[in-house]
Design an enzyme around this catalytic site. Structure first.
Site, PDB file in Angstrom:
ATOM      1  CG  ASP A  56      -0.490   2.685  -1.497  1.00  0.00           C
ATOM      2  OD1 ASP A  56      -0.222   2.536  -2.686  1.00  0.00           O
ATOM      3  OD2 ASP A  56      -0.475   3.785  -0.931  1.00  0.00           O
ATOM      4  CG  HIS A  94      -8.380   1.399 -14.564  1.00  0.00           C
ATOM      5  ND1 HIS A  94      -7.156   1.870 -14.971  1.00  0.00           N
ATOM      6  CD2 HIS A  94      -8.819   2.278 -13.635  1.00  0.00           C
ATOM      7  CE1 HIS A  94      -6.859   2.969 -14.304  1.00  0.00           C
ATOM      8  NE2 HIS A  94      -7.851   3.232 -13.480  1.00  0.00           N
ATOM      9  CG  PHE A 108      -7.339   3.291  -0.117  1.00  0.00           C
ATOM     10  CD1 PHE A 108      -7.557   3.826  -1.382  1.00  0.00           C
ATOM     11  CD2 PHE A 108      -8.426   3.178   0.731  1.00  0.00           C
ATOM     12  CE1 PHE A 108      -8.825   4.197  -1.802  1.00  0.00           C
ATOM     13  CE2 PHE A 108      -9.699   3.546   0.316  1.00  0.00           C
ATOM     14  CZ  PHE A 108      -9.886   4.053  -0.956  1.00  0.00           C
ATOM     15  CG  ASP A 123      -5.944   6.532  -2.403  1.00  0.00           C
ATOM     16  OD1 ASP A 123      -6.059   5.701  -3.328  1.00  0.00           O
ATOM     17  OD2 ASP A 123      -5.136   6.392  -1.477  1.00  0.00           O
ATOM     18  CG  ASP A 160      -5.074   5.808 -11.422  1.00  0.00           C
ATOM     19  OD1 ASP A 160      -6.276   6.109 -11.472  1.00  0.00           O
ATOM     20  OD2 ASP A 160      -4.677   4.640 -11.191  1.00  0.00           O
TER      21      ASP A 160
HETATM   22  N1  LIG Z   1      -3.687   4.026  -2.110  1.00  0.00           N
HETATM   23  C1  LIG Z   1      -3.937   3.218  -3.155  1.00  0.00           C
HETATM   24  N2  LIG Z   1      -3.285   2.051  -3.239  1.00  0.00           N
HETATM   25  C2  LIG Z   1      -3.565   1.268  -4.306  1.00  0.00           C
HETATM   26  C3  LIG Z   1      -4.484   1.604  -5.305  1.00  0.00           C
HETATM   27  C4  LIG Z   1      -4.482   0.531  -6.227  1.00  0.00           C
HETATM   28  C5  LIG Z   1      -5.237   0.414  -7.505  1.00  0.00           C
HETATM   29  N3  LIG Z   1      -6.511   1.057  -7.468  1.00  0.00           N
HETATM   30  C6  LIG Z   1      -7.091   1.267  -8.769  1.00  0.00           C
HETATM   31  C7  LIG Z   1      -8.529   1.503  -8.636  1.00  0.00           C
HETATM   32  C8  LIG Z   1      -8.837   2.775  -8.826  1.00  0.00           C
HETATM   33  C9  LIG Z   1      -7.654   3.570  -9.063  1.00  0.00           C
HETATM   34  O1  LIG Z   1      -7.874   4.450 -10.148  1.00  0.00           O
HETATM   35  C10 LIG Z   1      -6.569   2.551  -9.386  1.00  0.00           C
HETATM   36  O2  LIG Z   1      -6.482   2.404 -10.778  1.00  0.00           O
HETATM   37  C11 LIG Z   1      -3.582  -0.416  -5.747  1.00  0.00           C
HETATM   38  N4  LIG Z   1      -3.064   0.063  -4.606  1.00  0.00           N
HETATM   39  C12 LIG Z   1      -2.036  -0.491  -3.736  1.00  0.00           C
HETATM   40  O3  LIG Z   1      -0.790  -0.046  -4.261  1.00  0.00           O
HETATM   41  C13 LIG Z   1       0.160  -1.111  -4.151  1.00  0.00           C
HETATM   42  C14 LIG Z   1       0.413  -1.609  -5.556  1.00  0.00           C
HETATM   43  O4  LIG Z   1       1.327  -0.711  -6.171  1.00  0.00           O
HETATM   44  P1  LIG Z   1       2.058  -1.258  -7.497  1.00  0.00           P
HETATM   45  O5  LIG Z   1       2.775  -2.549  -7.044  1.00  0.00           O
HETATM   46  O6  LIG Z   1       2.981  -0.176  -7.901  1.00  0.00           O
HETATM   47  O7  LIG Z   1       0.951  -1.545  -8.497  1.00  0.00           O
HETATM   48  C15 LIG Z   1      -0.489  -2.190  -3.307  1.00  0.00           C
HETATM   49  O8  LIG Z   1      -0.320  -1.884  -1.941  1.00  0.00           O
HETATM   50  C16 LIG Z   1      -1.957  -1.996  -3.687  1.00  0.00           C
HETATM   51  O9  LIG Z   1      -2.841  -2.482  -2.685  1.00  0.00           O
HETATM   52  C17 LIG Z   1      -5.171   2.843  -5.192  1.00  0.00           C
HETATM   53  O10 LIG Z   1      -6.006   3.243  -6.026  1.00  0.00           O
HETATM   54  N5  LIG Z   1      -4.850   3.610  -4.092  1.00  0.00           N
END
Ligand SMILES: Nc1nc2c(c(CN[C@H]3C=C[C@H](O)[C@@H]3O)cn2[C@@H]2O[C@H](COP(=O)(O)O)[C@@H](O)[C@H]2O)c(=O)[nH]1
Length: 369
Positions: A272, A77, A270, A341, A346
Site C-alpha cells: 500500500d 477495532h 500488502f 504488516d 497500525d
Molecule cells: N499494508 C496495509 N495496508 C493497509 C492496511 C489497512 C487497514 N487494515 C486494518 C486491519 C487490520 C490492521 O490492524 C488494520 O487496522 C489499510 N491499508 C491500506 O493503507 C492505505 C490507507 O492508509 P490511510 O489512508 O492512511 O488510512 C490504503 O492503501 C489501504 O488499502 C493494513 O493493515 N496493511
C-alpha cells in the site's frame, strides 16, 4: 511466443524436476514473493538495509509480543464488523465489499478540509473512512454489501455512492467513479460464477489462501494488481487487495470457518502507501536521491512505472526478510507477514495521529491500493 520458440520457463521447470528440486504438488502459489524478489534484484532506486531489517525484526517482535498481536486484534477495532452479531455470511459480504474498495484515501488538503466521514460522533479519515461509511450506509438501510444492489443501475448510481461516501468536508472521496466500476464488475462476476455471494468464492478455493488470491485475480480485473516491470515478459504480481481480503477473512474469523486457510503463511505484506513509509522511516528501505526528493516533495509517483513498482515490490521483499529474521531469532514464535504488516500499518497510523511522521508516504493515485 511462436511455436518453434522454446518455452524457456517450461524447460527450467523440467530441469528443476530432473534435478529433483521440484516437488510437483497441487498446492497453488500466488507468485507474489518470486516477483518481489525479482524486482528487488533489479532495483536501482530502492535498496534494503539488512542491518536495519535485523534491528527492526527485534523491535517489531518485542512490540508485537507486548501488544499481544494476534488475528483477534482485527475484531478489536470498533468499526470492523462483529461476526457474532451479523453472522458469518454478512461478515464475508462486508469484508469482500470493503476490500473491493480499500484503496486511495490520501488527500493533499489539510486535516480540517480533507475527505472525512462523520459516524458515531467521530470524524474518520483514510481507511477508516471507508469502514465508517459502509457501517453508516447499512445503518441507513442502503444494502452496500449486497451484490444484487451493485448490479442494479437504477438503484446503485454514482449519486447514491456519493451519498454513501458523503463527506463532512467539501472534499469528495477520491476515485468514486472507479469504485462504482469495481462494484459493478464484482456484482456481474458474482452473478455469473458464484451465485451472487463471495462465500462461494471461498468454497471454490477449498481451504487454500493462495487459491483464493488466484481466483480473485483470475475472475475480477479490479483485483488483478499485476504490472510489467522493466519489460519482463511475465508481469509482476502484487495482488494487494486480493491478499488483504484473504488476510482480513483469516483475522476476522480467527483462522476458523470462512477464515480457515491451511496455507495462510503464503500471504505477503500488502503493498500500500503506508507500510513503505514506515519501512523507510525505520531505515529498512532507502531511496535513490531523485526518488527520495520526489517523495519528500509529494510529487505524483506514476502507477505501474519503475519507481512505483520498486517501492511496492521491495517493501514486500523487505517484510519477508524481517519475517525470516523473526522466525530465525525467536523459534517457536508463530508470526507471519500478515500480522507484521497489520502491526506496521497500525504503528504508522499511531505516528500520524501523534504528528510524528518524519517522511511522507508516496503519492500514487490508483485503484490498486
Ligand atoms: N499494508 C496495509 N495496508 C493497509 C492496511 C489497512 C487497514 N487494515 C486494518 C486491519 C487490520 C490492521 O490492524 C488494520 O487496522 C489499510 N491499508 C491500506 O493503507 C492505505 C490507507 O492508509 P490511510 O489512508 O492512511 O488510512 C490504503 O492503501 C489501504 O488499502 C493494513 O493493515 N496493511
Amino acid at each position: 511466443m511462436s511455436d518453434d520458440e522454446p518455452d524457456l520457463e517450461l524447460l527450467a521447470l523440467l530441469r528443476q524436476h530432473l534435478q529433483g528440486k521440484l516437488t510437483l504438488n497441487d498446492e497453488p502459489e500466488t507468485g507474489v514473493l518470486e516477483g518481489a524478489e525479482y524486482v528487488y534484484d533489479n532495483a536501482i532506486d530502492v535498496a534494503i538495509d539488512m542491518r536495519s531489517c535485523k534491528n527492526a525484526a527485534a523491535a517489531i517482535h518485542a512490540q508485537m509480543q507486548q501488544k499481544q498481536y494476534s488475528p483477534a486484534t482485527w475484531s478489536a477495532h470498533e468499526l470492523h464488523p462483529d461476526r457474532t452479531k451479523i453472522g458469518p455470511e454478512a461478515t464475508v459480504a462486508f469484508i469482500f465489499t470493503m476490500d473491493l474498495l480499500n484503496f486511495s484515501f490520501w488527500s493533499e488538503l489539510p486535516d480540517a478540509e480533507r475527505f472525512a466521514i462523520e459516524y458515531r460522533g467521530q470524524r474518520w479519515t483514510g481507511y477508516w473512512s471507508l469502514v465508517a461509511a459502509m457501517q453508516r450506509a447499512l445503518d441507513e438501510g442502503i444494502p452496500i454489501t449486497d451484490s444484487h444492489f451493485w448490479q442494479d443501475e437504477e438503484e446503485c448510481t454514482l449519486d447514491v455512492l456519493r451519498q454513501v461516501f458523503r463527506s463532512c468536508t467539501n472534499e469528495e472521496m477520491p476515485l468514486l467513479a472507479e469504485r462504482l466500476a469495481c462494484l459493478r464488475e464484482a456484482g456481474k462476476v458474482l452473478y455469473e460464477r458464484y451465485e451472487c455471494h463471495p462465500i462461494n468464492l471461498i468454497e471454490e478455493a477449498n481451504g487454500s489462501a493462495a487459491a483464493l488470491v488466484n481466483l480473485l485475480a483470475r475472475d475480477f480485473s479490479c483485483f488483478r494488481d499485476e504490472h510489467v516491470f522493466d519489460g519482463r515478459r511475465k508481469p509482476i504480481r502484487i495482488l494487494k487487495r486480493a491478499q488483504i481480503l484473504v488476510a482480513d477473512l483469516w483475522a476476522c474469523f480467527e483462522g476458523e470457518g470462512y477464515g480457515k486457510f491451511r496455507d495462510i503463511d503464503k500471504i505477503t505484506m500488502f503493498a500500500d502507501y503506508r507500510v513503505p513509509q514506515i519501512l523507510n522511516t525505520m531505515g529498512c528501505i532507502s531511496y535513490s536521491p531523485p526518488l527520495d526528493t520526489a517523495i519528500r516533495l509529494k510529487k505524483d509517483i506514476p502507477c505501474g512505472k519503475s519507481w512505483e513498482m520498486q517501492l511496492r515490490a521491495c517493501s514486500i521483499w523487505c517484510v519477508e526478510l524481517i519475517r525470516r529474521e523473526i522466525v530465525k531469532r525467536y523459534p517457536g514464535t508463530h508470526t507471519n507477514a500478515i500480522l507484521i504488516d497489520f502491526f506496521l500499518y497500525d504503528t504508522i497510523k499511531e505516528m500520524e495521529a501523534a504528528g510524528q511522521e518524519s517522511v511522507p508516504h508516496h503519492r500514487t493515485r490508483s485503484i490498486w491500493y
